[in-house]
Design a protein around this motif. Structure first.
Motif, short mmCIF file in Angstrom:
data_model
loop_
_atom_site.label_atom_id
_atom_site.label_comp_id
_atom_site.label_asym_id
_atom_site.label_seq_id
_atom_site.Cartn_x
_atom_site.Cartn_y
_atom_site.Cartn_z
N GLY A 166 1.34 13.78 3.02
CA GLY A 166 2.19 13.48 3.87
C GLY A 166 1.68 13.38 5.27
N GLN A 167 0.71 12.27 4.33
CA GLN A 167 -0.40 11.02 5.93
C GLN A 167 0.31 9.82 4.34
OE1 GLN A 167 -1.28 11.43 8.40
NE2 GLN A 167 -1.14 13.62 8.42
N PRO A 168 0.27 9.07 5.36
CA PRO A 168 0.14 7.32 4.48
C PRO A 168 -0.79 6.94 3.95
CG PRO A 168 -0.37 7.29 7.24
CD PRO A 168 0.14 8.01 7.28
N VAL A 185 0.55 -1.22 -0.28
CA VAL A 185 -0.14 0.15 0.27
C VAL A 185 0.89 1.01 0.12
CG1 VAL A 185 -1.86 1.10 1.29
CG2 VAL A 185 -1.89 -1.59 1.09
N ARG A 186 1.28 0.83 1.01
CA ARG A 186 2.80 2.54 0.76
C ARG A 186 3.76 2.63 -0.56
NH1 ARG A 186 7.51 3.79 0.60
NH2 ARG A 186 8.40 1.38 0.20
N ALA A 209 3.42 5.98 -2.82
CA ALA A 209 4.57 6.67 -4.02
C ALA A 209 4.86 7.16 -4.97
CB ALA A 209 6.02 5.76 -2.99
N VAL A 210 4.21 6.02 -5.93
CA VAL A 210 3.55 5.57 -6.73
C VAL A 210 3.07 6.86 -7.75
CG1 VAL A 210 3.18 4.67 -9.65
CG2 VAL A 210 4.93 3.15 -7.59
N LEU A 258 -7.97 3.53 -2.97
CA LEU A 258 -7.03 4.03 -2.10
C LEU A 258 -7.03 6.08 -2.00
CD1 LEU A 258 -3.85 2.57 -1.76
CD2 LEU A 258 -3.74 4.95 -2.12
N VAL A 259 -6.40 6.09 -0.87
CA VAL A 259 -6.60 7.72 -1.05
C VAL A 259 -5.29 7.53 -0.17
CG1 VAL A 259 -7.96 9.13 0.41
CG2 VAL A 259 -8.95 7.92 -0.23
#
Length: 287
Positions: free
Chosen positions: A97-99, A17-18, A22-23, A92-93
Motif C-alpha cells: 500500500g506504499q509507494p 521507480v513506480r 509494480a513489476v 529499492l523497498v
C-alpha cells in the motif's frame, strides 16, 4: 550498451521507480509483508537480489523479474551526470500500500558485489559513464587498473617575472653561441608542449629571421607567452624544435619543477608583470 536518449527528469525517475515496484509486486503471491531488491552494477556486470518477507514474517530470496532488472538499468543510465558518473548500487523497498522507496549507494564506496567483476567491468563502467579524473574514487581507480592521478603542479610563486636568454652570446661572425647541456630526448616534446601551451600575451602577425639560418627571413614566431613566473618569446620553442637549441637552463629547471604542466590561464596582474618584463617598462597600477 543501450542508454536512454538523454537524462531522465525527476518525474521520469519517479515513474520508473513506480514501474519497478509494480513489476516486483506482480511476481510474488498475496500476503507479502515487504519486498527488497538490491541492484549492483559495473559496466556490463549486473547483480540483482530480491528479498521477500512472507506472511509468516520469514524472508525468502527470489530472482527478481527480468523486467524489473531492465528498468533498474534504464534508471541507472538515465541518472548519469556528465563528469560525475552514475550510481553503482541501489536498494529499492516496497511495503504494501506504499509507494516504493529507493536508496542509491555512495559513489565513493565500493558496492558489495557477490562476485566482484574483473577489471574490464570497471573499465567499461568508466567508458559507458565517463567521470572527470577528480571524480574517480580510489577504489574504482584501483579496480579498473588505472594509474594514480598525477599530483597537481606546484603553484607559480609570486614575484618578478623572468625572461630567458635565447643564446649565450655571439661568435666573431655574429652567429649565436650555445653553451648548454642538451635536453634528454624524452623531455624535448614535453618541454615543447609546455612552451607552446602557456597563454599568449603579445603577438605579431609577422615572423622574424632565424638567427641560425639567416636565409629564413620569415620563420621565427614573434609572440610571447607566460606562465606567470616566466615570459618567453616564440623563438625559444622554435629554436628547440628546428635546431635542437635547449632553452635557458633556469627556464628548463622551472618547467621540470612544474612537472611539465603549463597553466591554461594567468591572472591579469601576472599578465601586466609579464608584459613589463618583456618591454622593460614599469607596470602600470590602477587605484
Amino acid at each position: 550498451m543501450s542508454q536512454p536518449p538523454g537524462p531522465l527528469r525527476p518525474e521520469q525517475q519517479h515513474e520508473l521507480v513506480r514501474q519497478i515496484g509494480a513489476v516486483l509486486t506482480g511476481q510474488v503471491p498475496p500476503g507479502w509483508r515487504q519486498l527488497r531488491v538490491e541492484y549492483r552494477a559495473a559496466g556490463r556486470h549486473i547483480e540483482a537480489d530480491l528479498l521477500v518477507t512472507a506472511p509468516d514474517g520469514l524472508p525468502r530470496t527470489l530472482p527478481p523479474h527480468p523486467e524489473a532488472v531492465r528498468l533498474l538499468g534504464v534508471l541507472r543510465a538515465g541518472m548519469y551526470q556528465p563528469g560525475l558518473g552514475t550510481w553503482l548500487t541501489a536498494v529499492l523497498v516496497v511495503d504494501p500500500g506504499q509507494p516504493p522507496e529507493v536508496d542509491f549507494g555512495r559513489p565513493d564506496l565500493e558496492p558489495p558485489f557477490r562476485r566482484p567483476p574483473p577489471p574490464i567491468g570497471f573499465q567499461d563502467e568508466l567508458r559507458f559513464f565517463p567521470r572527470a579524473e577528480e571524480r574517480i574514487p580510489g577504489w574504482l581507480r584501483e579496480r579498473a587498473g588505472l594509474p594514480s592521478p598525477p599530483p597537481p603542479p606546484p603553484p607559480i610563486p609570486d614575484g618578478p617575472v623572468h625572461t630567458p636568454r635565447i643564446h649565450d652570446g655571439l661568435d666573431a661572425s655574429g652567429r649565436p653561441l650555445i653553451r648548454r647541456q642538451p635536453l634528454v630526448p624524452a623531455e624535448i616534446e614535453r618541454v615543447l608542449a609546455y612552451l607552446d601551451g602557456a597563454p599568449v600575451i603579445l603577438a605579431s602577425r609577422s615572423n622574424g629571421t632565424d638567427a641560425f639560418a639567416p636565409d629564413r627571413t620569415d620563420a621565427v614566431p614573434m609572440n610571447f607567452r607566460t606562465d606567470g613566473a616566466w615570459a618567453w618569446p616564440g623563438a625559444v620553442a622554435y629554436y628547440l624544435r628546428e635546431h635542437g637549441v635547449p632553452p635557458d637552463p633556469e627556464l628548463v629547471a622551472h618547467i621540470r619543477a612544474r612537472r611539465f604542466v603549463p597553466p591554461s590561464e594567468v591572472t591579469a596582474e601576472a599578465t601586466v608583470l609579464a608584459l613589463a618584463a618583456i618591454t622593460g617598462e614599469r607596470p602600470q597600477t590602477t587605484v
